[in-house]
Scaffold this active site. Structure first.
Site, PDB file in Angstrom:
ATOM      1  N   CYS A 178      -5.803  -5.330   8.892  1.00  0.00           N
ATOM      2  CA  CYS A 178      -5.033  -6.555   9.116  1.00  0.00           C
ATOM      3  C   CYS A 178      -3.774  -6.629   8.256  1.00  0.00           C
ATOM      4  O   CYS A 178      -2.687  -6.867   8.774  1.00  0.00           O
ATOM      5  CB  CYS A 178      -5.929  -7.771   8.888  1.00  0.00           C
ATOM      6  SG  CYS A 178      -7.184  -7.899  10.170  1.00  0.00           S
ATOM      7  N   HIS A 179      -3.923  -6.468   6.924  1.00  0.00           N
ATOM      8  CA  HIS A 179      -2.744  -6.581   6.067  1.00  0.00           C
ATOM      9  C   HIS A 179      -2.625  -5.444   5.070  1.00  0.00           C
ATOM     10  O   HIS A 179      -1.862  -5.541   4.123  1.00  0.00           O
ATOM     11  CB  HIS A 179      -2.754  -7.938   5.330  1.00  0.00           C
ATOM     12  CG  HIS A 179      -2.947  -9.088   6.266  1.00  0.00           C
ATOM     13  ND1 HIS A 179      -4.145  -9.751   6.368  1.00  0.00           N
ATOM     14  CD2 HIS A 179      -2.116  -9.647   7.185  1.00  0.00           C
ATOM     15  CE1 HIS A 179      -4.039 -10.691   7.305  1.00  0.00           C
ATOM     16  NE2 HIS A 179      -2.830 -10.645   7.819  1.00  0.00           N
ATOM     17  N   GLY A 180      -3.422  -4.401   5.277  1.00  0.00           N
ATOM     18  CA  GLY A 180      -3.220  -3.173   4.511  1.00  0.00           C
ATOM     19  C   GLY A 180      -3.883  -3.085   3.154  1.00  0.00           C
ATOM     20  O   GLY A 180      -3.548  -2.202   2.368  1.00  0.00           O
TER      21      GLY A 180
ATOM     22  N   PRO B  44      -2.781  -7.178  -0.901  1.00  0.00           N
ATOM     23  CA  PRO B  44      -2.984  -8.603  -0.578  1.00  0.00           C
ATOM     24  C   PRO B  44      -4.353  -9.136  -1.033  1.00  0.00           C
ATOM     25  O   PRO B  44      -4.471 -10.282  -1.459  1.00  0.00           O
ATOM     26  CB  PRO B  44      -2.879  -8.651   0.957  1.00  0.00           C
ATOM     27  CG  PRO B  44      -2.104  -7.442   1.341  1.00  0.00           C
ATOM     28  CD  PRO B  44      -2.400  -6.400   0.325  1.00  0.00           C
TER      29      PRO B  44
ATOM     30  N   HIS C   7      -9.312 -10.624   1.366  1.00  0.00           N
ATOM     31  CA  HIS C   7      -8.052 -11.310   1.636  1.00  0.00           C
ATOM     32  C   HIS C   7      -8.308 -12.433   2.632  1.00  0.00           C
ATOM     33  O   HIS C   7      -8.455 -13.594   2.263  1.00  0.00           O
ATOM     34  CB  HIS C   7      -7.011 -10.297   2.139  1.00  0.00           C
ATOM     35  CG  HIS C   7      -5.690 -10.919   2.452  1.00  0.00           C
ATOM     36  ND1 HIS C   7      -4.989 -10.643   3.606  1.00  0.00           N
ATOM     37  CD2 HIS C   7      -4.941 -11.815   1.763  1.00  0.00           C
ATOM     38  CE1 HIS C   7      -3.854 -11.343   3.607  1.00  0.00           C
ATOM     39  NE2 HIS C   7      -3.800 -12.051   2.500  1.00  0.00           N
TER      40      HIS C   7
END
Lengths: 203, 465, 277
Positions: A161-163, A177, A134
Site C-alpha cells: 500500500c505505502h511501501g 510510513p 501503518h
C-alpha cells in the site's frame, strides 16, 4: 380555578418531591439503558470466532511460511533458516525499534517472550500478525536477498500500500510510513509442533 | 437583525431569540395547554400509548442491529439475540411485551372514547386520525409478526395475504404482488421487514403528531362531556375548569406510568410468554412451508376480527342478507329525501344479490373478508352514528351503559372464540356475537337518541384530592 | 352493577370450562419443576443430552460454554461433554446431514435448542410433553422401528434410552364403539413387543377411551430411569431459555424499584394536586 405555584410549605413539598422523583427516575434510566449499551459489545458469537486457534507448525519446512487466521487477522508462522536469522542480526542498526520497546495506544506491546533478538519464543519460528502497522494492509513476502528492489539487499516483507518494509523478525525499517514492528500475538507451544495462537497463559 | 425579543436567559434565551417556536410550542402544548381538571383513570392511556410507541421504536432500533431479515437466518438470529447478544433477551422481551401492551393500551384508549363521547363534534378529526393510527398499528403488528419466521409467523402471513386473494377479479394477482412470490418466502420477509422497520413507523409518527395537534386545537374532552372552554375566567380568559397540562398532568401521568410499568415489567420479567398469548408457542418451531400447525390462530389482539371472518359461513349469508334487507327497510323509513330512499333500496338489492343471488353470488370467503374489514372500519363512523343529545355515559340512561357492557362482552367473546377451534356450537355463538357487534353500531342512530337523559352540569364534577 | 359483573364472570368461567373440556388429549405426566433449581440435576441432564441426543439431534442455537450457567467449567465441558474437535465456544451442531436423516428416519430429527417451548401448547406444557414422551416408548413388534410411543404413535424416533429403561410389559386398554355395539379391547405387549389381544363386549354406551399402562420388570431401575429423564428434561428446559433464571432474579429487583418509584411519584402527584380545587 387554575392555580399558580403557592409560596411556602407547598413549594418546599413540591421541590422535595420533584428532586426525589428525579433521583429515583435517574437511577432507573441508567439501569434501563444498561442492556442497550451492553448490546453493542461483542456477542458470544463474535467472542467464539475470536477464540484461540491451534496451529500445526510441524509441517512447515525451513524457509517456508504458513498463514493462520485468528480473530479475522492473518497470523504468519515463518520457519527461519540459520541464514535468515543472520540477516536479522545484520539489520539491527537499520530498523526503527530494534529491541521492540515501543508502546503506543492501540498497539499491543510486544510480549516478554518476544522481546529478544529474534522476537520469538523459539528462534526458528517467527509468529507475528501480518498486518502493517501503518494503515492495516497485509504486507507481501518473505522476500530473499536481492529479490525485491524496495528491500535492496535485505530480506523481509514489503507492504504494497505505502511501501513500508519489515525484516524477518517483523521489525519495521527506519524512515518508513509504518511506525511500529509487526505485532506479536499472545501464543504458546502446546507441543513441539502445535502452537496455540491467542492464548499465552501458563495454566 | 432577525432576532426575536426573548424573555429567557442564558442558553435558552439564545435559542429562543433564534427559534421562538420552541418555547411557543412548549407553552401551547404543555405549560399553557389547559386540560379539564376532572380526568380519571381512562385518561391515562393516551400518554401510555405514547410511551409504548417510544419503547417499541427504541427496542426495535437495537433489535435491528442483530436481526437478519433472510429466510435462512431470521429464526436463528432471534435466538442469537436472546442468547449471544449481551442484554439481548431484555431487548427482545421488552419489544414482544410492548407489542401486546400497545394493543391493550390502545383498546382502553378507544373505550374511553366510547364512554365519554370523545369523538363527538368538534373532535371528529381527532377520532379519524386515531382510527388511522389503529389501522397502521394493526399493519405494523402484522408485518412485524412475520419477522421471527416461526410457524405462526409464516402461516399467519400466508392466510392473511390469501385474504387479499379473495377479492374478486384482481385477488390472486394481488396476492402474488404483495408476496413477491407464489408463496410467502424470503422476498416477502424482506419487504415486510422494510415496512415494519421504517415505512409504517414513519406514517405512525406523522399520524400521532396530527392526532395530538388536532386534539390540542379543540381542547380535550372530559368524563362529564362538558366543554370547559364554555366557562372562561373573565380576567385571564382561561377555562375555569382547566389546569395547565404541565405540571399537573405531566406529574399525574408520571404516577400513572409508574403503575403501568409495574404491570409491564411484571409480565416482561416473570412471564414474557404469558401462557402463549404474548409469545406464541408454535412460533418456536421454524417456519415449515410443507406443514401447517394443527391449531393456528392469529395473535390475541386480532382474534375478535378473525372470529367475524370465520363466522361468515354459507348458511350465515342468508342471515346477513336478511339483516341487510331489514336495515335497508329501516333506513328507507327513516330518511326523508326520495333520492336517498331509492338509492338505499337499489344498493340493498345489489348487495343481497351478491350475497345470495344464484349466479351473481360471491363466495362467503369474500364476504368474510368484507365483514372483517367492516368490523374495524365501522369505528370511523362513530362521530356520525352516535346521535345522543349528551356526550358522556354519566348523563345517559342506565341501559345505554348496559348496551356498552354487552358490546364489550361481545368483543371479548369474539376474541376468545378466535383462539379456539371452530366447533358448530362456537360458530353459532360467533355468528350471534357478530350480529350483536354490528347491531350495536348500525342501530346506534336510533338507540343513542332513546331514553331519559339526565341534565348535564355547567361545570365539571371534581372533588379535591 | 355488581350483580351484573358477577354474572358476567360466571358466564366467562363457564365458557372457559367448556373450551377446556372440549380439548381432548393424551394425559401428560407432570414434570417435577423443582429439578430446575437443582444444578446437579441440570448437569446430569446435560451429560445425558450430550451422550444420547447429540448424535442425531442438533442444538445449533446453544453454545457449549453456556453450560457455565449451570455450574460447569470450560475444562469440564471440553473433557466430559464435547466429543470431537468442537471448541467450547462453538454451538452444539452435529454432523448428521438433514438429507441423510430424512432418508434414514423418514424425517430430519428436529433441532432441540428451543424444544421445551416448541412442544408447549394450550393443552399441555412442553416439559410435561417431553417428560411423558421420553418415558413413553414401548416395545411393539408391529411398528416399523420395533418401538412405539404413547404420546406420538408410530414415531420415527427410536428408543435411544432403551438400555437405561429396561424391559417392561405394556397394556393397552381401548374402549371402542360402532353404531351397534361397544367393546373393550385389551392388548398386552410383552418385552419383545409381541401382542396378545382380548376383546370383551360392553353394554350401554360407554365413552371411547384409551389407556396405556406399564409393568416394568425391575421397578427400581424404572424409578431411576424416571429420575434420569427428569434430569434430561430439566436440562432441555434450561437450554430452551438459558437466561430465565437471571431474568427472574433481575425482575424481582426491577419490580421493587418500580414499587419505590410508584411511592415517590404518588408523593409528587399529591404535592402538586393539593391546591387544585
Amino acid at each position: 380555578m387554575a392555580s399558580e405555584a403557592a409560596p411556602g410549605p407547598i413549594e418546599d413539598d413540591r421541590r422535595s418531591a420533584l428532586i426525589s422523583t428525579c433521583v429515583v427516575a435517574g437511577v432507573g434510566t441508567v439501569a434501563a439503558a444498561t442492556p442497550f449499551v451492553l448490546s453493542f459489545q461483542p456477542s458470544e458469537r463474535a467472542k467464539a470466532a475470536g477464540a484461540p486457534v491451534e496451529a500445526d507448525v510441524g509441517s512447515i519446512a525451513p524457509g517456508e511460511m504458513k498463514t493462520f487466521e485468528w480473530q479475522g487477522k492473518p497470523v504468519w508462522v515463518l520457519h527461519r533458516t540459520p541464514e535468515m536469522l543472520e540477516s536479522i542480526k545484520r539489520a539491527d542498526d537499520r530498523v526503527n525499534d530494534p529491541k521492540s520497546e515501543r508502546t503506543a495506544p492501540g498497539y499491543p506491546a510486544t510480549p516478554k517472550y518476544a522481546k529478544n533478538e529474534y522476537r520469538s519464543i523459539k528462534p526458528e519460528l517467527l509468529v507475528v500478525i501480518g498486518i502493517c502497522t501503518h494503515l492495516g494492509c497485509s504486507p507481501r513476502g518473505p522476500f530473499g536477498p536481492g529479490s525485491n528492489p524496495q528491500l535492496g539487499g535485505d530480506q523481509g516483507f514489503v507492504c504494497p500500500c505505502h511501501g513500508s518494509t519489515f525484516d524477518l523478525a517483523g521489525r519495521v525499517f527506519k524512515n518508513k510510513p509504518a511506525p511500529d514492528n509487526l505485532p506479536v500475538p499472545p501464543y504458546k507451544f502446546l507441543s513441539d509442533t502445535v502452537v496455540l495462537i491467542g492464548d499465552d497463559s501458563k495454566a | 437583525m432577525g432576532l426575536h425579543k426573548t424573555e429567557y436567559k442564558g442558553l435558552l434565551g439564545w435559542i429562543d431569540a433564534r427559534m421562538p417556536t420552541l418555547m411557543l410550542e412548549y407553552k401551547k402544548h404543555m405549560a399553557e395547554y389547559y386540560a379539564p381538571k376532572n380526568f380519571n383513570f381512562w385518561y391515562f392511556f393516551g400518554s401510555f400509548a405514547l410511551v409504548v410507541l417510544v419503547i417499541q421504536i427504541v427496542t426495535g432500533i437495537f433489535l435491528a442491529m442483530h436481526y437478519k431479515p433472510d429466510a435462512r437466518f431470521a429464526f436463528e438470529s432471534v435466538e442469537y439475540i436472546m442468547r449471544d447478544v449481551p442484554g439481548g433477551w431484555f431487548i427482545r422481551y421488552m419489544h414482544s411485551t410492548g407489542a401486546s401492551f400497545f394493543f391493550i393500551v390502545v383498546y382502553m384508549h378507544m373505550f374511553r372514547g366510547l364512554l365519554y363521547g370523545s369523538y363527538r363534534k368538534p373532535r371528529e378529526l381527532v377520532w379519524i386520525f386515531g382510527c388511522l393510527i389503529f389501522l397502521c398499528l394493526m399493519g405494523e403488528a402484522f408485518f412485524g409478526y412475520l419477522l421471527p419466521w416461526g410457524q405462526m409467523s409464516f402461516w399467519g402471513a400466508q392466510v392473511i395475504v390469501n385474504l387479499f386473494g379473495a377479492i374478486p377479479l384482481i385477488g390472486p394477482d394481488l396476492a402474488i404482488w404483495i408476496r413477491g412470490d407464489y408463496v410467502v418466502s424470503d422476498a416477502t420477509l424482506n419487504r415486510f421487514f422494510s415496512f415494519h422497520v421504517i415505512a409504517i413507523p414513519l406514517v405512525l409518527l406523522g399520524l400521532v403528531v396530527a392526532h395530538i395537534l388536532a386534539l390540542h386545537d379543540v381542547g380535550s374532552n372530559n368524563p362529564d362531556g362538558v366543554e370547559i372552554k364554555d366557562k372562561l375566567d373573565p380576567q385571564t380568559g382561561r377555562p375555569l375548569d382547566g389546569i395547565p397540562f404541565h405540571p399537573y398532568y405531566s406529574v399525574h401521568d408520571t404516577f400513572g406510568l409508574s403503575v403501568f410499568l409495574l404491570a409491564f415489567f411484571a409480565i416482561m420479567f416473570l412471564a414474557p410468554e404469558l401462557g402463549g398469548y404474548f409469545l406464541e408457542w408454535n412460533n418456536f418451531i421454524p417456519a415449515d412451508p410443507l406443514t401447517t400447525p394443527p391449531h393456528i390462530a392469529p395473535v390475541w389482539y386480532f382474534t375478535p376480527y378473525y372470529s367475524v371472518l370465520r363466522a361468515t359461513t354459507e348458511d350465515f349469508m342468508w342471515v346477513l342478507a336478511a339483516g341487510v334487507a331489514a336495515y335497508a327497510i329501516l333506513l328507507y323509513l327513516t330518511v326523508q329525501r326520495p333520492a336517498a330512499k331509492y338509492s338505499i333500496l337499489i344498493a340493498a338489492l345489489v348487495v343481497v344479490a351478491l350475497m345470495i343471488g344464484g349466479p351473481l353470488k360471491l363466495d362467503p370467503k369474500f364476504w368474510g373478508v368484507v365483514l372483517m374489514g367492516l368490523s374495524v372500519l365501522i369505528f370511523f363512523a362513530l362521530p356520525w352514528i352516535d346521535q345522543a343529545p349528551v356526550k358522556s355515559i354519566r348523563y345517559r340512561p342506565f341501559w345505554h351503559l348496559l348496551l356498552l357492557v354487552v358490546f364489550v362482552l361481545v368483543f371479548f367473546i369474539l376474541g376468545f372464540l378466535g383462539t379456539q377451534q371452530p366447533t358448530p356450537g362456537f360458530t353459532y355463538l360467533a355468528q350471534a356475537c357478530t350480529l350483536l357487534y354490528f347491531a350495536f353500531f348500525l342501530l346506534m342512530p336510533w338507540w343513542s337518541r332513546a331514553g331519559e337523559f339526565r341534565p348535564v352540569p355547567d361545570r365539571v364534577v371534581f372533588s379535591a384530592h | 352493577m355488581k350483580k351484573l359483573l358477577v354474572c358476567l364472570m360466571l358466564a366467562a368461567g363457564a365458557l372457559w370450562g367448556a373450551a377446556a373440556a372440549a380439548a381432548e388429549g393424551i394425559h401428560m405426566d407432570p414434570f417435577p419443576d423443582e429439578r430446575l433449581k437443582d444444578l446437579a440435576s441440570l448437569q446430569r441432564g446435560a451429560r445425558l443430552f450430550a451422550n444420547y441426543c447429540l448424535t442425531c439431534h442438533s442444538a445449533s442455537l446453544m453454545r457449549w460454554n453456556r453450560l457455565e450457567d449451570i455450574g460447569l467449567q470450560d475444562k469440564q465441558i471440553k473433557d466430559f461433554l464435547i466429543f470431537g474437535t468442537q471448541k467450547v465456544g462453538d454451538v452444539m451442531a452435529v454432523s448428521m446431514r438433514p438429507a441423510d436423516a430424512k432418508a434414514w428416519f423418514g424425517k430430519a430429527p428436529p433441532d432441540l435448542s428451543v424444544i421445551a417451548r416448541a412442544r408447549t401448547s394450550f393443552e399441555y406444557r412442553g416439559p410435561d410433553y417431553l417428560f411423558t414422551f421420553l418415558r413413553g416408548f414401548y416395545r411393539d413388534a408391529g411398528s416399523p422401528t420395533g418401538w412405539n410411543n404413547v404420546v406420538s404413535a408410530n414415531v420415527a424416533m427410536p428408543h435411544v434410552l432403551w438400555e437405561r429403561q429396561g424391559p417392561r410389559e405394556t397394556t393397552i386398554e381401548r374402549v371402542v364403539h360402532t353404531e351397534k355395539a361397544a367393546s373393550k379391547i385389551v392388548t398386552v405387549l410383552d418385552h419383545a413387543g409381541l401382542a396378545s389381544t382380548s376383546t370383551t363386549p360392553l353394554t350401554g354406551h360407554p365413552e371411547e377411551s384409551l389407556e396405556i399402562s406399564f409393568k416394568p420388570v425391575d421397578a427400581l431401575r424404572a424409578r431411576q430411569f424416571d429420575s434420569d429423564v427428569a434430569d434430561l428434561v430439566g436440562y432441555l428446559v434450561f437450554m430452551t431459555d438459558p437466561s430465565a433464571r437471571t431474568r427472574v432474579l433481575i425482575g424481582v429487583w426491577v419490580l421493587l424499584y418500580v414499587g419505590l418509584f410508584c411511592v415517590v411519584a404518588w408523593w409528587l402527584n399529591r404535592a402538586y394536586w393539593k391546591d387544585v380545587r
